[in-house]
Structure formats: C-alpha cells, structure tokens
Design a protein around this motif. Structure first.
Motif, PDB file in Angstrom:
ATOM      1  N   PHE A 108     -67.211  58.805 -51.241  1.00 26.81           N
ATOM      2  CA  PHE A 108     -67.513  57.318 -50.662  1.00 26.81           C
ATOM      3  C   PHE A 108     -68.048  56.340 -51.838  1.00 26.81           C
ATOM      4  N   GLU A 109     -68.642  56.725 -52.665  1.00 24.84           N
ATOM      5  CA  GLU A 109     -68.968  55.846 -53.949  1.00 24.84           C
ATOM      6  C   GLU A 109     -68.060  55.257 -54.521  1.00 24.84           C
ATOM      7  N   GLU A 117     -63.938  50.954 -55.591  1.00 20.80           N
ATOM      8  CA  GLU A 117     -62.425  50.447 -55.874  1.00 20.80           C
ATOM      9  C   GLU A 117     -61.953  49.562 -54.634  1.00 20.80           C
ATOM     10  N   ASP A 118     -62.980  49.199 -53.888  1.00 25.19           N
ATOM     11  CA  ASP A 118     -62.899  48.412 -52.637  1.00 25.19           C
ATOM     12  C   ASP A 118     -61.927  49.143 -51.747  1.00 25.19           C
ATOM     13  N   PHE A 119     -62.287  50.410 -51.554  1.00 24.87           N
ATOM     14  CA  PHE A 119     -61.457  51.321 -50.553  1.00 24.87           C
ATOM     15  C   PHE A 119     -59.814  51.000 -50.506  1.00 24.87           C
ATOM     16  N   GLN A 120     -59.495  51.095 -51.842  1.00 30.12           N
ATOM     17  CA  GLN A 120     -57.977  50.905 -51.958  1.00 30.12           C
ATOM     18  C   GLN A 120     -57.112  52.262 -51.705  1.00 30.12           C
ATOM     19  N   GLN A 121     -57.791  53.339 -52.189  1.00 29.47           N
ATOM     20  CA  GLN A 121     -57.219  54.763 -51.918  1.00 29.47           C
ATOM     21  C   GLN A 121     -58.444  56.022 -51.851  1.00 29.47           C
ATOM     22  N   PHE A 122     -57.822  57.094 -51.295  1.00 27.66           N
ATOM     23  CA  PHE A 122     -58.788  58.120 -51.170  1.00 27.66           C
ATOM     24  C   PHE A 122     -59.126  58.872 -52.211  1.00 27.66           C
ATOM     25  N   HIS A 123     -60.491  59.244 -52.267  1.00 27.82           N
ATOM     26  CA  HIS A 123     -61.128  59.850 -53.517  1.00 27.82           C
ATOM     27  C   HIS A 123     -61.743  60.925 -52.844  1.00 27.82           C
ATOM     28  N   PHE A 124     -61.928  62.233 -53.049  1.00 27.36           N
ATOM     29  CA  PHE A 124     -62.866  63.180 -52.679  1.00 27.36           C
ATOM     30  C   PHE A 124     -63.642  63.904 -53.824  1.00 27.36           C
ATOM     31  N   GLU A 125     -64.491  64.718 -53.451  1.00 26.47           N
ATOM     32  CA  GLU A 125     -65.390  65.228 -54.279  1.00 26.47           C
ATOM     33  C   GLU A 125     -65.903  66.730 -53.797  1.00 26.47           C
ATOM     34  N   SER A 126     -66.471  67.565 -54.603  1.00 28.77           N
ATOM     35  CA  SER A 126     -66.866  68.856 -54.263  1.00 28.77           C
ATOM     36  C   SER A 126     -68.130  68.731 -53.349  1.00 28.77           C
ATOM     37  N   ASN A 153     -54.676  57.384 -44.794  1.00 30.54           N
ATOM     38  CA  ASN A 153     -53.916  56.571 -45.737  1.00 30.54           C
ATOM     39  C   ASN A 153     -53.176  55.498 -44.889  1.00 30.54           C
ATOM     40  N   GLN A 154     -52.787  55.748 -43.877  1.00 29.93           N
ATOM     41  CA  GLN A 154     -51.952  54.594 -42.952  1.00 29.93           C
ATOM     42  C   GLN A 154     -53.156  53.582 -42.590  1.00 29.93           C
ATOM     43  N   LYS A 155     -54.459  53.915 -42.181  1.00 32.89           N
ATOM     44  CA  LYS A 155     -55.208  53.205 -41.851  1.00 32.89           C
ATOM     45  C   LYS A 155     -55.882  52.431 -42.957  1.00 32.89           C
ATOM     46  N   LEU A 156     -56.009  52.956 -44.121  1.00 34.42           N
ATOM     47  CA  LEU A 156     -56.597  52.448 -45.199  1.00 34.42           C
ATOM     48  C   LEU A 156     -55.632  51.313 -45.778  1.00 34.42           C
ATOM     49  N   LYS A 157     -54.409  51.477 -45.679  1.00 37.59           N
ATOM     50  CA  LYS A 157     -53.432  50.481 -46.131  1.00 37.59           C
ATOM     51  C   LYS A 157     -53.247  49.451 -45.222  1.00 37.59           C
ATOM     52  N   VAL A 158     -53.674  49.361 -43.857  1.00 38.53           N
ATOM     53  CA  VAL A 158     -53.644  48.339 -43.279  1.00 38.53           C
ATOM     54  C   VAL A 158     -55.050  47.556 -43.022  1.00 38.53           C
ATOM     55  N   LEU A 184     -61.955  52.344 -39.641  1.00 39.06           N
ATOM     56  CA  LEU A 184     -62.038  53.198 -40.787  1.00 39.06           C
ATOM     57  C   LEU A 184     -62.873  52.743 -41.746  1.00 39.06           C
ATOM     58  N   LEU A 185     -62.851  51.313 -41.915  1.00 40.65           N
ATOM     59  CA  LEU A 185     -63.805  50.583 -43.153  1.00 40.65           C
ATOM     60  C   LEU A 185     -65.135  50.588 -43.063  1.00 40.65           C
ATOM     61  N   VAL A 186     -65.377  50.161 -41.480  1.00 37.54           N
ATOM     62  CA  VAL A 186     -66.936  50.321 -41.229  1.00 37.54           C
ATOM     63  C   VAL A 186     -67.288  51.714 -41.287  1.00 37.54           C
TER      64      VAL A 186
END
Length: 378
Positions: free
Chosen positions: A101-102, A107-116, A164-169, A174-176
């Motif tokens: 999440f951080e 990056e202003d929620f531009q793309q998906f990132h994950f962590e362990s 990713n579709q929801k992130l794009k639009v 999703l953003l909340v």
C-alpha cells in the motif's frame, strides 16, 4: 421440513463416492490466512463514512491475523488431544504476498505493487504494535508446534485483471480502500464471470496464460516465506481452469481442493459442470480433495454450529470418509471486534470437545497428511 430433508439427502450423497477409510480422521481446512483484507477499525470507519458498502462479514471483520488471534487459537487447538496424543491442527491456506500500500500511494496509485507477508507484518508491527508486534514470530511458533500447517492459496487474494482495470479508470471504491490500506467493499457487478477476490477468474480463457507465471511466482514465494514447498492448493474462491493444472503439477503441487459440484468457466460466460470426490485424479496427475463438512461459527444462519457440524462429521464417518472441515479465518478474527473472535473460538472449542467425547478414536491430521494417505492407499 423440506429444507431439512434436502440437507440430509445432500449430506449423504456427497459422502457416497470417493476414497474411504475405517479411521476417523478430522482435517480443518481454513482459508484466507496471510491476507490483508481490512486494515483496522479506523479503516472500516473511514470507508463507512465514504459510503463504502459492507457486502459481507468479510468486509466488516476480516483482518490479517493478529498476535492475539493466533495465541488464542493455539490455546483452543491444544485443549484437546486425539487417540495418538496429538492436538488439533489448522491447515491454513495462506497467501505469501499482499498489496504494498505504501509504495502504491507514493506513486499516486498508478500501478500494482506487492510485498511478502513478513514485510507486511514488519510494517504493521510499527503501525499497530498492540496487535501486530511479534505476530510473525507467533506464526512461526504455531508452525513449529504443529498447530498450523500452511498450504498455498494463491500469491495474493486479488483478481489482478479487475484490479488493474479499476486502477486505470481511477475507480473510487478501489482508491478509497487502498488509501485505507485495505482491499474490501469493492463491487464487481460489472464483471459477470469474475470476482474481485478470485485471483484466477477470467473472461477469455486465453487469459490463463498470463496466470501461469503468477502461480509459479506465488509457489516460489510461499517457499521463501514458510520455508518449504507447498504440495496442496486451494484456489481463491475455489475458482480455477484446468489449463492451469499442469503448471501446478510441474511446480510441486500434488493435491488440489475443489468443490463437490463444480462449474468450470470455459470463457465468455460458458460453463461446464463436473462432479468431484476425494481421491479423484485429474488428467495431469493431481489428486482432488473435497471438503465435506462446513464450519462457519460466526456466520449467522440461525443454526447451532456445533450440532450442525457434528451431524456432518457423523455422516462422513458413517460412509467411512474422513471429515474435511471447511472454514475461514474471519471466524477467528478479533482485531475489529473481539466478540467475533470469542464467538468463533468458543464454538470451535465446544466442537473439539464434542468430537473427542463422541469419537475417542479420532485422529487429527493436516490436509496434506490426509492427501498422502489417500495417495498411498488408493
């Protein structure tokens, strides 16, 4: 009366075929461990104020397991022993990764990132120490003592296509959720063949090619997180296409958890039905395992969960079948509401006591141990 009759008939039918044994074996298969769905009570409050809908108890109560959740679960599991002197064990179908999440927010929620998962616990131990300080160490203690046996439930509990579709639009829901370090209360109505949480759902069957490397990466990361290879897989929301079976098999999976009656999506909204049973083999050599008992003690169905589950176990044993009990982590979560955890764990304790009392010769096993027994004696 009719509803009760239908339940009795179905309960018997689902145990009529498949691998049999005279041994009275109990397995607890419990989904969703390691997954961040709801961050905290404050996050839920913020989402409520933003008009985010609570679609289910998962949206309201399902959080990453806290130190208290785990410690109190261990007490209950150790409160009984089987004929071999072994305590009850949870096969925790777990996710080794979560949303970062951080990094996404930076990056202003531009793309998906994950962590362990250990990274997630490290952050939460700082952000919410009262709940998560030493929680990952508590996980390790449970595994070492044989109270938990993690198995693979996907890399993350997210459908990345929808995400990713929801992130794009710039989807508001999703953003909340992401701004509250959560992934919940998100509608997927516009996706008729996909769930936001079913990582392996798709529209076009060709999309499964993109899912293969995610599965492989997830299995590798599971080994990194838990210290051993997973040989047992429960697909998120039980949804998977058979084209992914060879990928699982070639990467160490031997057993796959599937529903008794299964509707497999063939693409573009077409489905193919099949019937499964414990011990059935796929064309790729995976052994199918089918849960035949349900235990969801915090789900309000207006039933006595101990009595309801005991009757299902009794039917299983009458047909010389192991009792593979299906449950979810949300039943044992207390981070949002401690009373939810108390209800779930007290009901679990009563169930375990009734099992030992009624069947002194019962044996507790992890799901993979049962799988090995099925393979050995098929």
């Amino acid at each position: 009366m009719i509803k009760k009759f239908v339940h009795i008939v179905f309960s018997n039918l689902k145990n009529a075929v498949g691998w049999k044994t005279n041994r009275k074996i109990i397995v607890f298969s419990v989904d969703d461990y390691g997954n961040v769905r709801l961050n905290s009570k404050e996050a839920r409050k913020n989402m409520d104020e933003a008009g985010m809908e609570v679609f289910s108890r998962f949206d309201a109560l399902d959080t990453l397991e806290t130190k208290q959740d785990l410690e109190q679960l261990y007490e209950v599991l150790q409160s009984v022993k089987d004929k071999n002197g072994r305590h009850a064990v949870f096969t925790t179908f777990a996710l080794p990764c979560n949303i970062n999440f951080e990094k996404m927010e930076s990056e202003d929620f531009q793309q998906f990132h994950f962590e362990s998962l250990p990274e997630t616990y490290f952050k939460l131990a700082i952000q919410q120490p009262e709940a998560y300080a030493d929680a990952w160490q508590t996980w390790k203690i449970g595994i070492k003592k044989g109270l938990l046996k993690p198995q693979f439930h996907g890399r993350e509990h997210i459908n990345l296509n929808i995400f990713n579709q929801k992130l794009k639009v710039r989807d508001t829901q999703l953003l909340v959720a992401l701004k509250n370090k959560s992934y919940t209360s998100i509608s997927d109505e516009q996706y008729p063949t996909m769930s936001c949480f079913a990582a392996l759902d798709f529209w076009d069957v060709k999309e499964n090619e993109n899912l293969k490397p995610i599965l492989i990466d997830g299995l590798n990361r599971f080994e990194e997180v838990f210290g051993y290879k997973s040989n047992y897989f429960t697909p998120p929301v039980f949804s998977i296409h058979k084209s992914l079976f060879p990928t699982l098999k070639s990467n160490g999976v031997q057993f796959i958890d599937l529903g008794l009656s299964r509707s497999e999506h063939q693409g573009f909204g077409r489905y193919k039905k099949s019937i499964n049973f414990t011990g059935k083999q796929t064309n790729n050599g995976l052994t199918i395992m089918v849960r035949n008992v349900v235990f969801e003690p915090t789900e309000d169905r207006g039933i006595d969960w101990v009595n309801f589950t005991m009757k299902q176990i009794e039917t299983s044993f009458r047909w010389n079948k192991p009792a593979i009990i299906s449950s979810h982590r949300v039943n044992f979560c207390g981070h949002i509401d401690p009373e939810n955890r108390e209800k779930g764990l007290s009901t679990l304790k009563k169930l375990l006591q009734e099992i030992i009392k009624k069947w002194p010769d019962v044996e507790f096993m992890s799901a993979d141990e049962l799988g090995a027994l099925v393979q050995k004696n098929k």
